[in-house]
Design an enzyme around this catalytic site. Structure first.
Site, PDB file in Angstrom:
ATOM      1  N   ASP A 407     -18.875  51.129  56.669  1.00 47.61           N
ATOM      2  CA  ASP A 407     -18.429  49.579  56.348  1.00 47.61           C
ATOM      3  C   ASP A 407     -19.790  49.407  54.902  1.00 47.61           C
ATOM      4  O   ASP A 407     -21.020  49.539  54.523  1.00 47.61           O
ATOM      5  CB  ASP A 407     -18.401  48.218  57.136  1.00 47.61           C
ATOM      6  CG  ASP A 407     -17.762  46.997  56.494  1.00 47.61           C
ATOM      7  OD1 ASP A 407     -17.132  47.583  55.700  1.00 47.61           O
ATOM      8  OD2 ASP A 407     -18.480  46.189  56.779  1.00 47.61           O
ATOM      9  N   GLU A 410     -18.992  50.909  49.561  1.00 47.75           N
ATOM     10  CA  GLU A 410     -18.887  50.470  48.041  1.00 47.75           C
ATOM     11  C   GLU A 410     -19.319  50.945  46.994  1.00 47.75           C
ATOM     12  O   GLU A 410     -19.409  51.729  46.292  1.00 47.75           O
ATOM     13  CB  GLU A 410     -18.293  49.545  48.010  1.00 47.75           C
ATOM     14  CG  GLU A 410     -17.070  48.963  48.293  1.00 47.75           C
ATOM     15  CD  GLU A 410     -16.972  48.808  49.636  1.00 47.75           C
ATOM     16  OE1 GLU A 410     -16.105  49.008  50.197  1.00 47.75           O
ATOM     17  OE2 GLU A 410     -18.125  47.992  50.240  1.00 47.75           O
ATOM     18  N   ASP A 483     -10.810  44.269  54.514  1.00 44.60           N
ATOM     19  CA  ASP A 483     -10.324  42.473  54.055  1.00 44.60           C
ATOM     20  C   ASP A 483      -9.488  41.744  54.340  1.00 44.60           C
ATOM     21  O   ASP A 483      -9.039  41.122  53.220  1.00 44.60           O
ATOM     22  CB  ASP A 483     -11.868  41.805  53.863  1.00 44.60           C
ATOM     23  CG  ASP A 483     -13.092  42.067  54.848  1.00 44.60           C
ATOM     24  OD1 ASP A 483     -13.015  43.531  55.530  1.00 44.60           O
ATOM     25  OD2 ASP A 483     -14.458  41.880  53.990  1.00 44.60           O
TER      26      ASP A 483
END
Length: 823
Positions: A407, A410, A483
């Protein structure tokens, strides 16, 4: 804004006149202009070309994270012809003309002569005054009636026509239908028009931009804020052929552990140990199938990766063993940020091995995420990926964790959203700033994670999930869509995003079922579960501050219907596994948008609700509140309802279908053979489940596949599998099923159940011959005829013939004697 854009375009440089044409190696043509623009065209396959531009008459070392190193095609037969105003290159599928003045190209179908894609302004660029290098752009003509699909993770309509997009991986909490950019960066799109279908992949990891006629309706513009104009062009007979070619270039995954295709339950966060165990007990007590449970960041000691909170989880190894004994696999989250803490051994080891990213002036970069200030490994260094893999020893080898959820990669930081531009990266020996490495950071993180799973997984297949991705990430991990929100709008977006990612090379995808943010209504959660049954990655995930979101959290009536949907998933696991195998071996996407399948039907180009799962199933999610029916579009073909074998009233038009709460519309091709399993609570609960083969009648022929192997381990790579092919041939008076197989794996079951569906009227009583021997039919619980075949099925190719009983000819009527008159 428009004035600035016009001024910028006016100041752009363009190539000059071609000065030399050379062929430095087989399959390569280079054209050099008088202003030092060099175009290298490489013929890779008959339907694949590479166009690579340099503004300095030379190329740097050729390196790409996207291209699969295993992709090594032979140069196809082709010809190169020079003529007065240009150069032509021709293969069996493509014909390219490059103008000497300005290097503009026209690419056509070599067989039909129809133009597929033509330059408008072509290649152009301007200097990047702030950072150096160039901003590179390509402008192509927008053909009449052209439609566009792809670009991976975009939360809009499937058809990209009339829109513009950026690719710059971003943490987009509660994104909406027009939020851009999102988490993933896949610069590949498909163009479809009457002249044919093509694909284009811009292999450039800088922030890139795509405009499909938003600025000017007759122009497509794409480019990047740095690097080179370097794109691949694909052509095939159908859109899915283009997808397959692109996926071969960027790489295929391995077969997943079979349990990963079951149902998964996740929440931010389950703790402590007792509460987490209670979730597993809740599934088993209610007999709701589930294979994997997840731990979010709260299992860690102060959010320090690779640690456990000793109070919340005092004995992780025992927890894992107990879960395994009850049929659950444990998956844990890992983030890239490592807390700056002299008492934290992982961070200390990273300092000792100099693994962290540095600023331009040499200082270590630090940014805040969940633990507070952190340092971040430079995953673009091979030795750092090796170091990262080693950190998984305790989690995987010693504790027994079976999967890793990557997670915040990015990468995301709280201060500015991501790393500053001046952060430096090794980029596998091609040093650069974060401007170039940002879009591949998450990809390289999961590459290291996968290596750790392989190294310490005792021969088991690795399972890794990622939020961020660049083209080719499918080689290392599956993905979810980030999300999202518990809303009907996001239910629809989840369907679009998973379809789009599948045709962008990433089939192993899913969404946070029910929505990560806020709380779904019972109906919304149910409808989301029913859709996600047909998404390859099937996981409920929610934020803990919005309430519970387990399958039993919405009342008994909803629980029973959710349970039915999840049970359907487990019955369909052989179909899902077979479809995954097809993705691995032929690169055919598992989810297939209707426009790309029914590409000869213009009415389908704007369709997005309906999608194919594999070769034979058409799925139409219910995406509006309170619907007990809907209008839907059935493409051309012979179809049955999967649920009750009814036939749609018509095809290639909108029809009304009743959709009660206990199901969503699913249709199956006539003649399909779909393997099913008996219900299990988890993969492996039944050691050798006896399969049921559902066979639908058809007037005509249909081919189906069925793939089987051990479900884990890598022996499948050496041929230890069973791959069956079924050929169904049907008429009004007979149905023949012929089966052949290959592979060395021998199933453990000894019988198979053949269930006949969609039979014509009058076939109530049946005769079956299996390899010439009569077999009796019985009726199953649904009243459908089922035949149980012998152990010979495991070893022999087979031919089964089904016929209704012959109608008995009526006996001739007795003829009355004619009286004879007395003489």
């Amino acid at each position: 804004m428009d004035k600035h854009r016009d001024a910028e375009v006016a100041a752009d440089f363009v190539p000059g006149m071609v000065r030399t044409v050379s062929r430095p190696e087989p399959g390569v043509v280079e054209l050099l202009t008088d202003n030092q623009v060099l175009l290298r065209i490489k013929v890779i396959e008959a339907g694949m070309l590479r166009f690579h531009f340099s503004t300095e008459g030379r190329f740097e070392n050729d390196f790409s994270y996207a291209i699969d190193p295993a992709f090594q095609p032979e140069v196809p037969v082709h010809e190169v012809i020079e003529f007065g105003d240009g150069v032509a290159i021709r293969t069996d599928l493509l014909s390219v003309r490059i103008a000497r003045n300005g290097l503009k190209t026209i690419i056509s179908d070599a067989r039909t002569g129809k133009i597929l894609c033509a330059d408008e302004k072509g290649f152009h660029w301007h200097d990047n005054k702030a950072f150096g290098g160039e901003v590179v752009k390509m402008s192509k003509s927008y053909q009449q009636g052209e439609h566009f699909y792809g670009l991976g993770d975009k939360s809009c309509d499937l058809n990209l026509r009339g829109r513009r997009f950026s690719l710059w991986g971003s943490d987009t909490y509660a994104y909406g239908p027009n939020t851009d950019p999102l988490y993933k960066n896949i610069p590949f799109y498909i163009g479809m028009h009457r002249g044919g279908t093509y694909g284009l992949f811009l292999d450039n990891t800088f922030r890139s931009n795509f405009d499909f006629g938003a600025d000017q309706p007759n122009r497509i513009v794409f480019g990047a804020d740095g690097g080179e104009m370097n794109y691949y062009f694909f052509h095939g007979d159908a859109p899915l052929d283009v997808v397959r070619t692109y996926t071969r270039l960027t790489g295929r995954p391995g077969m997943p552990p079979l349990w990963t295709l079951g149902y998964h339950q996740c929440k931010w966060s389950y703790y402590p140990d007792a509460a987490f165990r209670a979730i597993g007990e809740g599934f088993r007590k209610r007999s709701i199938p589930c294979d994997a449970l997840y731990l979010d960041i709260d299992y860690m000691d102060g959010y320090r990766c690779f640690t456990w909170d000793a109070e919340r989880f005092p004995d992780p190894k025992k927890l894992v063993n107990d879960l395994e004994n009850d049929g659950f696999k444990l998956v844990v989250i890992i983030d890239p940020g490592l807390k700056i803490d002299p008492g934290y051994s992982v961070w200390q080891d990273g300092i000792a091995n100099d693994v962290y990213c540095r600023r331009q002036d040499g200082n270590l970069f630090k940014g805040s995420v969940w633990p507070g200030l952190c340092h971040f490994p430079d995953f673009t260094r091979p030795d750092v990926r090796e170091w990262w893999a080693e950190q998984f020893k305790e989690l995987i080898e010693e504790t027994g964790v079976r999967g890793v959820w990557n997670d915040m990669n990015e990468p995301a930081v709280f201060e500015e959203g991501t790393f500053p531009h001046d952060v430096r990266h090794d980029y596998d020996g091609h040093p650069c700033s974060h401007r170039k490495a940002h879009n591949v950071y998450g990809m390289q993180m999961v590459r290291g994670t996968q290596e750790g799973l392989r190294r310490f997984g005792a021969g088991k297949r690795p399972f890794s999930i990622t939020r961020s991705a660049y083209a080719g990430t499918q080689r290392f991990a599956c993905a979810w869509t980030g999300d999202n929100v518990a809303s009907w709008e996001h239910l629809h977006l989840a369907s679009l995003q998973c379809q789009r990612l599948a045709i962008s090379g990433m089939s192993f995808v899913g969404s946070d079922v029910g929505g990560f943010i806020e709380t779904p209504s019972p109906e919304l959660y149910l409808r989301w579960v029913q859709m996600a049954v047909f998404h390859p990655f099937f996981r409920t995930h929610s934020s803990g501050d919005h309430g519970d979101q387990e399958p039993w959290s919405f009342g008994e009536d909803t629980t029973s219907l959710v349970k039915e949907a999840i049970e359907l998933r487990y019955r369909l696991l052989p179909v899902i596994y077979t479809t995954f195998r097809q993705y691995v071996t032929t690169q055919m996407p598992m989810l297939r948008p209707l426009p790309l399948v029914a590409h000869d039907d213009p009415d389908a180009y704007w369709r997005s609700a309906e999608f194919y799962f594999g070769d034979h199933l058409l799925v139409i999610p219910m995406t509006r509140e309170g619907e007990d029916g809907r209008f839907l579009y059935i493409p051309d073909g012979d179809w049955f309802s999967y649920h009750d074998d009814t036939k749609p009233k018509s095809v290639r038009k909108d029809i009304w279908v009743d959709c009660p709460l206990n199901r969503i519309p699913v249709f199956v091709h006539a003649g399909a053979v779909l393997p099913h399993w008996p219900l299990q609570q988890y993969v492996g609960e039944i050691e050798h489940p006896e399969p049921e083969l559902y066979v639908w009648h058809k007037n005509g022929k249909e081919t189906s596949q069925w793939y089987e192997d051990a479900g884990d381990g890598e022996a499948w790579r050496e041929g230890e599998y069973r791959e069956s092919t079924f050929q169904v041939t049907g008429t009004e008076t007979s149905l023949t099923i012929e089966r052949t197989w290959e592979g060395t794996w021998l199933p453990g079951y000894t019988r198979v159940h053949v269930v006949l569906r969609g039979l014509p009227t009058g076939w109530e009583a049946l005769n079956l011959e299996a390899d010439g021997k009569p077999v009796a039919f019985e009726a199953n619980a649904d009243g459908r005829p089922v035949a149980i075949l012998s152990p010979d099925f495991r070893m022999l190719n087979s031919k089964w013939t089904v016929k209704p009983p012959k109608k008995e000819e009526p006996a001739p009527a007795a003829v009355a004697a004619t009286p004879v008159a007395a003489s």
